[in-house]
Design a protein around this motif. Structure first.
Motif, PDB file in Angstrom:
ATOM      1  N   LEU A   9       0.813  -1.214   0.000  1.00  0.00           N
ATOM      2  CA  LEU A   9       0.000   0.000   0.000  1.00  0.00           C
ATOM      3  C   LEU A   9       0.850   1.268   0.000  1.00  0.00           C
ATOM      4  O   LEU A   9       1.993   1.243   0.481  1.00  0.00           O
ATOM      5  CB  LEU A   9      -0.886   0.032   1.249  1.00  0.00           C
ATOM      6  N   PRO A  10       0.280   2.374  -0.483  1.00  0.00           N
ATOM      7  CA  PRO A  10       0.976   3.658  -0.348  1.00  0.00           C
ATOM      8  C   PRO A  10       1.281   3.921   1.124  1.00  0.00           C
ATOM      9  O   PRO A  10       0.434   3.698   1.991  1.00  0.00           O
ATOM     10  CB  PRO A  10      -0.044   4.679  -0.876  1.00  0.00           C
ATOM     11  N   GLY A  11       2.504   4.347   1.406  1.00  0.00           N
ATOM     12  CA  GLY A  11       2.876   4.705   2.765  1.00  0.00           C
ATOM     13  C   GLY A  11       3.288   3.550   3.656  1.00  0.00           C
ATOM     14  O   GLY A  11       3.604   3.753   4.832  1.00  0.00           O
ATOM     15  N   CYS A  12       3.340   2.334   3.113  1.00  0.00           N
ATOM     16  CA  CYS A  12       3.652   1.163   3.957  1.00  0.00           C
ATOM     17  C   CYS A  12       5.141   1.030   4.245  1.00  0.00           C
ATOM     18  O   CYS A  12       5.529   0.271   5.128  1.00  0.00           O
ATOM     19  CB  CYS A  12       3.111  -0.118   3.335  1.00  0.00           C
ATOM     20  N   GLY A  13       5.980   1.745   3.520  1.00  0.00           N
ATOM     21  CA  GLY A  13       7.417   1.684   3.769  1.00  0.00           C
ATOM     22  C   GLY A  13       8.226   1.055   2.657  1.00  0.00           C
ATOM     23  O   GLY A  13       9.364   0.639   2.870  1.00  0.00           O
ATOM     24  N   LYS A  14       7.659   0.987   1.450  1.00  0.00           N
ATOM     25  CA  LYS A  14       8.366   0.343   0.337  1.00  0.00           C
ATOM     26  C   LYS A  14       9.715   1.010   0.048  1.00  0.00           C
ATOM     27  O   LYS A  14      10.715   0.328  -0.112  1.00  0.00           O
ATOM     28  CB  LYS A  14       7.485   0.355  -0.922  1.00  0.00           C
ATOM     29  N   THR A  15       9.733   2.325   0.000  1.00  0.00           N
ATOM     30  CA  THR A  15      10.976   3.037  -0.300  1.00  0.00           C
ATOM     31  C   THR A  15      11.999   2.823   0.804  1.00  0.00           C
ATOM     32  O   THR A  15      13.171   2.537   0.532  1.00  0.00           O
ATOM     33  CB  THR A  15      10.698   4.539  -0.511  1.00  0.00           C
ATOM     34  N   SER A  16      11.563   2.925   2.047  1.00  0.00           N
ATOM     35  CA  SER A  16      12.483   2.750   3.179  1.00  0.00           C
ATOM     36  C   SER A  16      13.074   1.352   3.207  1.00  0.00           C
ATOM     37  O   SER A  16      14.295   1.187   3.343  1.00  0.00           O
ATOM     38  CB  SER A  16      11.764   3.019   4.503  1.00  0.00           C
ATOM     39  N   ILE A  17      12.243   0.334   3.091  1.00  0.00           N
ATOM     40  CA  ILE A  17      12.747  -1.043   3.152  1.00  0.00           C
ATOM     41  C   ILE A  17      13.634  -1.334   1.946  1.00  0.00           C
ATOM     42  O   ILE A  17      14.634  -2.036   2.059  1.00  0.00           O
ATOM     43  CB  ILE A  17      11.617  -2.083   3.300  1.00  0.00           C
ATOM     44  N   SER A  18      13.303  -0.757   0.802  1.00  0.00           N
ATOM     45  CA  SER A  18      14.142  -0.946  -0.389  1.00  0.00           C
ATOM     46  C   SER A  18      15.543  -0.416  -0.160  1.00  0.00           C
ATOM     47  O   SER A  18      16.534  -1.076  -0.481  1.00  0.00           O
ATOM     48  CB  SER A  18      13.520  -0.235  -1.594  1.00  0.00           C
ATOM     49  N   LYS A  19      15.630   0.773   0.402  1.00  0.00           N
ATOM     50  CA  LYS A  19      16.940   1.382   0.649  1.00  0.00           C
ATOM     51  C   LYS A  19      17.729   0.615   1.699  1.00  0.00           C
ATOM     52  O   LYS A  19      18.940   0.404   1.556  1.00  0.00           O
ATOM     53  CB  LYS A  19      16.763   2.844   1.061  1.00  0.00           C
ATOM     54  N   MET A  20      17.048   0.183   2.773  1.00  0.00           N
ATOM     55  CA  MET A  20      17.740  -0.587   3.813  1.00  0.00           C
ATOM     56  C   MET A  20      18.237  -1.921   3.268  1.00  0.00           C
ATOM     57  O   MET A  20      19.373  -2.327   3.528  1.00  0.00           O
ATOM     58  CB  MET A  20      16.813  -0.826   5.005  1.00  0.00           C
ATOM     59  N   LEU A  21      17.392  -2.589   2.511  1.00  0.00           N
ATOM     60  CA  LEU A  21      17.770  -3.884   1.954  1.00  0.00           C
ATOM     61  C   LEU A  21      18.903  -3.730   0.941  1.00  0.00           C
ATOM     62  O   LEU A  21      19.854  -4.509   0.941  1.00  0.00           O
ATOM     63  CB  LEU A  21      16.551  -4.551   1.307  1.00  0.00           C
ATOM     64  N   ALA A  22      18.816  -2.705   0.110  1.00  0.00           N
ATOM     65  CA  ALA A  22      19.870  -2.460  -0.885  1.00  0.00           C
ATOM     66  C   ALA A  22      21.216  -2.239  -0.214  1.00  0.00           C
ATOM     67  O   ALA A  22      22.247  -2.753  -0.661  1.00  0.00           O
ATOM     68  CB  ALA A  22      19.497  -1.261  -1.750  1.00  0.00           C
ATOM     69  N   LYS A  23      21.196  -1.491   0.869  1.00  0.00           N
ATOM     70  CA  LYS A  23      22.437  -1.234   1.607  1.00  0.00           C
ATOM     71  C   LYS A  23      22.964  -2.522   2.234  1.00  0.00           C
ATOM     72  O   LYS A  23      24.155  -2.798   2.198  1.00  0.00           O
ATOM     73  CB  LYS A  23      22.168  -0.181   2.691  1.00  0.00           C
ATOM     74  N   LYS A  24      22.067  -3.322   2.774  1.00  0.00           N
ATOM     75  CA  LYS A  24      22.459  -4.552   3.467  1.00  0.00           C
ATOM     76  C   LYS A  24      23.059  -5.574   2.508  1.00  0.00           C
ATOM     77  O   LYS A  24      24.046  -6.224   2.829  1.00  0.00           O
ATOM     78  CB  LYS A  24      21.238  -5.144   4.171  1.00  0.00           C
ATOM     79  N   ILE A  25      22.457  -5.736   1.324  1.00  0.00           N
ATOM     80  CA  ILE A  25      22.946  -6.771   0.408  1.00  0.00           C
ATOM     81  C   ILE A  25      23.664  -6.191  -0.812  1.00  0.00           C
ATOM     82  O   ILE A  25      23.923  -6.891  -1.770  1.00  0.00           O
ATOM     83  CB  ILE A  25      21.811  -7.745  -0.013  1.00  0.00           C
ATOM     84  N   ASN A  26      23.960  -4.891  -0.740  1.00  0.00           N
ATOM     85  CA  ASN A  26      24.794  -4.221  -1.733  1.00  0.00           C
ATOM     86  C   ASN A  26      24.241  -4.334  -3.157  1.00  0.00           C
ATOM     87  O   ASN A  26      24.936  -4.760  -4.078  1.00  0.00           O
ATOM     88  CB  ASN A  26      26.231  -4.748  -1.662  1.00  0.00           C
ATOM     89  N   LEU A  27      22.971  -3.953  -3.311  1.00  0.00           N
ATOM     90  CA  LEU A  27      22.354  -3.890  -4.630  1.00  0.00           C
ATOM     91  C   LEU A  27      21.897  -2.462  -4.913  1.00  0.00           C
ATOM     92  O   LEU A  27      21.622  -1.700  -3.985  1.00  0.00           O
ATOM     93  CB  LEU A  27      21.146  -4.824  -4.715  1.00  0.00           C
TER      94      LEU A  27
END
Length: 174
Positions: A9-27
């Protein structure tokens, strides 16, 4: 086919989790809404108001097709990406999807609605949830429940690693 798509859903945190995950697994991470806004030189609300939803959804599909051709990246989608079967098929073919399954109350309590007019109307967000929930679940390979990434992000990422290593069809992270 090695991409990770974040849906919800809008506002559920997609952008935030994407950035955190990208940083964690270097993508590398791509945010479809940001790409659309940059290309159209307008924010999503303006695009909807000026051209309508159908215009936006067509651009969204075009950008999804383009970005899904990249390899080994995280793609944060818009909340309505799953409305078109074509988009769901592109996501399934191009990688795995993570559904951020966050309840409406949590979304409304934890975001700034000043720049997100859609989220100022609780009944509209509930309506979107009711319309889309089944499609999100059917489209998901992995489900994050509620606020899991705030309270236990390392545990959630471990589940993602296991999924990627085992190439399972479906897991739910609670």
């Amino acid at each position: 086919m090695n991409n990770i798509f974040i849906i919800g859903l809008p506002g559920c945190g997609k952008t935030s989790i994407s950035k955190m995950l990208a940083k964690k697994i270097n993508l590398e991470v791509y945010d479809l809404d940001e790409i659309i806004e940059e290309r159209e030189n307008k924010n999503i609300t303006e695009i909807f108001n000026i051209y309508g939803e159908e215009y936006f959804r067509n651009i969204e599909t075009k950008v999804l097709k383009e970005i899904s051709l990249k390899n080994k990246c995280i793609i944060s989608t818009g909340g309505g990406i799953i409305l078109k079967k074509e988009n769901r098929d592109i996501i399934k073919k191009s990688g795995i999807s993570i559904f951020i399954d966050r309840d409406v109350e949590s979304i409304l309590n934890n975001i700034n609605t000043d720049s997100r007019p859609l989220l100022k109307n609780k009944s509209k967000l509930i309506e979107l949830h009711n319309q889309r929930y089944k499609l999100y679940k059917e489209s998901a390979d992995i489900i994050f429940k509620s606020n899991i990434w705030y309270s236990s992000i390392e545990n959630a990422f471990e589940h993602i690693y296991k999924y990627l290593q085992n190439n399972n069809k479906f897991i739910s992270i609670t």
